[in-house]
Design a protein around this motif. Structure first.
Motif, PDB file in Angstrom:
ATOM      1  N   SER A   6      28.696  29.640  35.437  1.00  0.00           N
ATOM      2  CA  SER A   6      30.056  29.674  35.969  1.00  0.00           C
ATOM      3  C   SER A   6      30.983  30.126  34.853  1.00  0.00           C
ATOM      4  O   SER A   6      31.065  29.471  33.810  1.00  0.00           O
ATOM      5  CB  SER A   6      30.478  28.290  36.478  1.00  0.00           C
ATOM      6  N   ARG A   8      34.866  32.190  33.666  1.00  0.00           N
ATOM      7  CA  ARG A   8      36.273  32.298  34.031  1.00  0.00           C
ATOM      8  C   ARG A   8      36.572  33.638  34.701  1.00  0.00           C
ATOM      9  O   ARG A   8      35.931  34.636  34.404  1.00  0.00           O
ATOM     10  CB  ARG A   8      37.153  32.150  32.793  1.00  0.00           C
ATOM     11  N   GLY A   9      37.552  33.612  35.580  1.00  0.00           N
ATOM     12  CA  GLY A   9      38.061  34.827  36.192  1.00  0.00           C
ATOM     13  C   GLY A   9      39.392  35.196  35.558  1.00  0.00           C
ATOM     14  O   GLY A   9      39.566  35.105  34.347  1.00  0.00           O
ATOM     15  N   GLY A  10      40.331  35.607  36.396  1.00  0.00           N
ATOM     16  CA  GLY A  10      41.651  35.973  35.884  1.00  0.00           C
ATOM     17  C   GLY A  10      42.146  37.252  36.517  1.00  0.00           C
ATOM     18  O   GLY A  10      41.469  37.870  37.353  1.00  0.00           O
ATOM     19  N   ILE A  20      43.423  39.001  41.504  1.00  0.00           N
ATOM     20  CA  ILE A  20      43.100  37.872  40.625  1.00  0.00           C
ATOM     21  C   ILE A  20      41.749  37.313  41.068  1.00  0.00           C
ATOM     22  O   ILE A  20      41.599  36.852  42.211  1.00  0.00           O
ATOM     23  CB  ILE A  20      44.183  36.784  40.681  1.00  0.00           C
ATOM     24  N   LEU A  21      40.781  37.364  40.186  1.00  0.00           N
ATOM     25  CA  LEU A  21      39.433  36.885  40.504  1.00  0.00           C
ATOM     26  C   LEU A  21      39.305  35.403  40.183  1.00  0.00           C
ATOM     27  O   LEU A  21      39.739  34.939  39.120  1.00  0.00           O
ATOM     28  CB  LEU A  21      38.391  37.668  39.703  1.00  0.00           C
ATOM     29  N   ASP A  22      38.707  34.682  41.096  1.00  0.00           N
ATOM     30  CA  ASP A  22      38.404  33.270  40.894  1.00  0.00           C
ATOM     31  C   ASP A  22      36.969  33.153  40.384  1.00  0.00           C
ATOM     32  O   ASP A  22      36.034  33.687  40.997  1.00  0.00           O
ATOM     33  CB  ASP A  22      38.569  32.499  42.207  1.00  0.00           C
ATOM     34  N   GLY A  23      36.799  32.459  39.250  1.00  0.00           N
ATOM     35  CA  GLY A  23      35.479  32.399  38.635  1.00  0.00           C
ATOM     36  C   GLY A  23      34.417  31.796  39.530  1.00  0.00           C
ATOM     37  O   GLY A  23      33.254  32.210  39.490  1.00  0.00           O
ATOM     38  N   LYS A  25      34.672  31.433  43.097  1.00  0.00           N
ATOM     39  CA  LYS A  25      34.600  32.016  44.432  1.00  0.00           C
ATOM     40  C   LYS A  25      34.243  33.496  44.445  1.00  0.00           C
ATOM     41  O   LYS A  25      33.681  33.987  45.416  1.00  0.00           O
ATOM     42  CB  LYS A  25      35.935  31.808  45.157  1.00  0.00           C
ATOM     43  N   ASP A  26      34.616  34.202  43.375  1.00  0.00           N
ATOM     44  CA  ASP A  26      34.501  35.665  43.409  1.00  0.00           C
ATOM     45  C   ASP A  26      33.459  36.250  42.475  1.00  0.00           C
ATOM     46  O   ASP A  26      33.109  37.430  42.606  1.00  0.00           O
ATOM     47  CB  ASP A  26      35.853  36.306  43.059  1.00  0.00           C
ATOM     48  N   ASN A  72      34.543  40.113  51.286  1.00  0.00           N
ATOM     49  CA  ASN A  72      35.740  39.856  50.473  1.00  0.00           C
ATOM     50  C   ASN A  72      36.646  41.087  50.553  1.00  0.00           C
ATOM     51  O   ASN A  72      36.623  41.961  49.694  1.00  0.00           O
ATOM     52  CB  ASN A  72      35.337  39.564  49.026  1.00  0.00           C
ATOM     53  N   THR A  89      36.882  37.082  31.571  1.00  0.00           N
ATOM     54  CA  THR A  89      35.542  37.289  32.133  1.00  0.00           C
ATOM     55  C   THR A  89      34.646  38.016  31.150  1.00  0.00           C
ATOM     56  O   THR A  89      33.503  37.615  30.905  1.00  0.00           O
ATOM     57  CB  THR A  89      35.648  38.090  33.445  1.00  0.00           C
TER      58      THR A  89
END
Length: 538
Positions: A6, A8-10, A20-23, A25-26, A72, A89
């Motif tokens: 898992s 980080r996104g951003g 914006i990517l969710d670590g 969910k995406d 998505n 990421t």
């Protein structure tokens, strides 16, 4: 079997900054268990996946993937381009990759490479888990420093071994993407192919070749044949190779490193040649050999000369067993990194703790003006030092087509970097880091040399043009007005006709000048050629 992390996104960058990517969910971050599992990941990777690896070292293959891309809809159907990935990421992916490298995890910093999965090239003769690239322009590089808190956070999120049917997942993804694209067409939305930067690159190259031609046909082939024909004709117009009594010395044509090599071979002392080949000036090398007749002792004195006399002092309480163990461990790592296939890599045989070795600088690419020089090598002489427990080893750089001046500058930079690392990270292995340092610094020095050579060439041409102009003026002044010399009557009449034609062109049909000016123009038909005019019209 693969491991999942898992990360980080951003916010994405550039044109996709609104996403914006969710670590959780995406993003999917997965790592192959071993080199055999990596083969399946290479074979069944998805378009849009991004591959991460430690550059130049053995490491795990780490992949970035968009989760549920088929459903998505806020993410483009072609995925997130490599240059638009969130900074956090990319940072986490590099940390995972470095930590899963046996050699890289021991280093304070190492170079990373990442590229689209479609850019990976696999050929039948390669070993398991080994890849290269279709196009290096699609590779991105970065420096990854050891970050223990980040590694702890990522390791806590690591999953257990999970068995995956790679082929089934790949087929299901293809089916899902077909469904998404059909839905887009029904809704009238813009559709695009699956993200494949290699396909775009090949299309661009094809269009470029159609516009400009290629090297095997058309005008390019004709120009190539013309260049070859010119190369086979000497200055006298004779075909074939030139022969001369001075073939051993044509310094005006040979690169500087060839000229210096010929000069060195005229020396009778092999130790003096050895030191000059490593960039030390002739006079300095002679003085050092007079005081220290042994080759390696003289090299050691010259290497540490820029760091002060105290740089070679060592404490007397060095634990020899610890020293031997540290050298043996670093040697094993270096052997694993560089392998045994490269003929330029050399290790001292016999004693496992003897770190005396030779390594190629793989980051260095010589410019065309060097004309196929020998490889650039870094030599390590650690047997007569207390490296790595106290101070750096004796290092030398040679080859690469570098002049003695550039080799000397590179050596001075190397000794300062080695001393700094020995003080700040005492006891840590440094040879691999120093090899990387040499590769980075030599590019800068060669580039600076190219700029200076270009400047010198421009100054030489300007000076030569000025000298030619002055010489022509001086010659004209001495010779005075020149008279035309003819070899036969036909030449005399042809010249006369040319003079008359020039005069007629200057006048209109009525004998009036074409462009009337305030000042009267006098057209010189040559006083000394009056007899020619009489021959024509007399």
């Amino acid at each position: 079997m693969v491991f999942y992390y898992s990360i980080r996104g951003g916010p994405c960058r550039n044109a996709n900054s609104h996403i914006i990517l969710d670590g959780l969910k995406d993003i999917i971050c997965y790592v192959g268990r071993d080199k055999h599992e990596n083969e399946f990941l290479i074979k069944y990777g998805w378009p849009g996946d991004i591959w991460f690896h430690v550059d130049g070292l053995s490491s795990a293959h780490v992949y970035f993937r968009i989760k549920n891309l088929h459903s998505n809809t806020r993410i483009p159907v072609d995925g997130i381009p490599i240059d638009d990935l969130p900074s956090d990421t990319v940072y986490d992916m590099m940390q995972i990759c470095k930590n899963n490298s046996i050699s890289g995890s021991k280093l304070a910093s190492c170079k990373m490479v990442y590229t689209p999965h479609s850019n990976l090239k696999k050929t039948f003769e390669m070993d398991s888990g080994t890849v290269t690239y279709h196009n290096t322009k699609l590779c991105r590089y970065g420096r990854c420093d050891k970050d223990r808190p980040c590694i702890k956070r990522l390791e806590k999120s690591k999953s257990e071994d999970i068995k995956v049917d790679f082929y089934e997942e790949f087929q299901q993804h293809e089916r899902n993407m077909v469904v998404r694209k059909k839905n887009q067409r029904k809704q009238g939305a813009m559709s695009s192919d699956l993200y494949d930067p290699m396909l775009d690159d090949l299309k661009t190259a094809k269009h470029k070749s159609q516009r400009q031609g290629d090297e095997l046909s058309g005008i390019d082939a004709a120009l190539g044949e013309l260049d070859f024909a010119k190369a086979t004709i000497d200055e006298k117009g004779h075909h074939g190779p030139q022969s001369s009594a001075n073939d051993d010395f044509h310094s005006n044509k040979d690169p500087l490193w060839m000229q210096e090599d010929k000069r060195r071979r005229m020396e009778s002392n092999p130790y003096l040649i050895f030191l000059c080949e490593r960039g030390y000036p002739l006079d300095q090398a002679k003085r050092t050999l007079e005081a220290h007749p042994k080759k390696l002792t003289a090299l050691k004195v010259l290497f540490f000369a820029g760091a002060g006399d105290n740089s070679m002092d060592s404490p007397g309480d060095i634990d020899q067993e610890e020293l031997k163990s540290a050298r043996q461990e670093e040697k094993e790592v270096l052997q694993a990194i560089f392998g045994e296939d490269d003929p330029n890599v050399q290790f001292q045989e016999g004693d496992e703790s003897n770190l005396d070795s030779v390594f190629p600088i793989t980051l260095y690419e010589p410019p065309d003006r060097y004309e196929l020089p020998p490889p650039l090598l870094m030599e390590v002489y650690a047997s007569n030092t207390n490296y790595p427990l106290h101070g750096p080893p004796v290092l030398a750089v040679k080859g690469g087509g570098l002049s003695e001046v550039i080799l000397n500058k590179l050596t001075q930079l190397l000794v300062k970097e080695a001393m700094t690392r020995a003080e700040e990270e005492a006891g840590d292995p440094q040879i691999f880091n120093l090899i990387q340092f040499v590769g980075e610094q030599v590019e800068t020095l060669v580039e600076e040399e190219g700029v200076e050579l270009k400047k010198q060439e421009e100054e030489r041409r300007a000076k030569q043009a000025k000298a030619d102009k002055e010489a022509a003026a001086e010659k004209a002044k001495k010779e005075g007005p020149s008279k035309t010399v003819f070899h036969n009557e036909a030449e005399r009449r042809a010249y006369a006709l040319g003079v008359v034609a020039a005069g007629s062109a200057a006048l209109g049909t009525e004998g009036i000048p074409k462009a009337a000016k305030k000042e009267e123009k006098h057209y010189n038909t040559g006083v000394s050629d009056k007899s020619l005019i009489e021959d024509m019209f007399g």
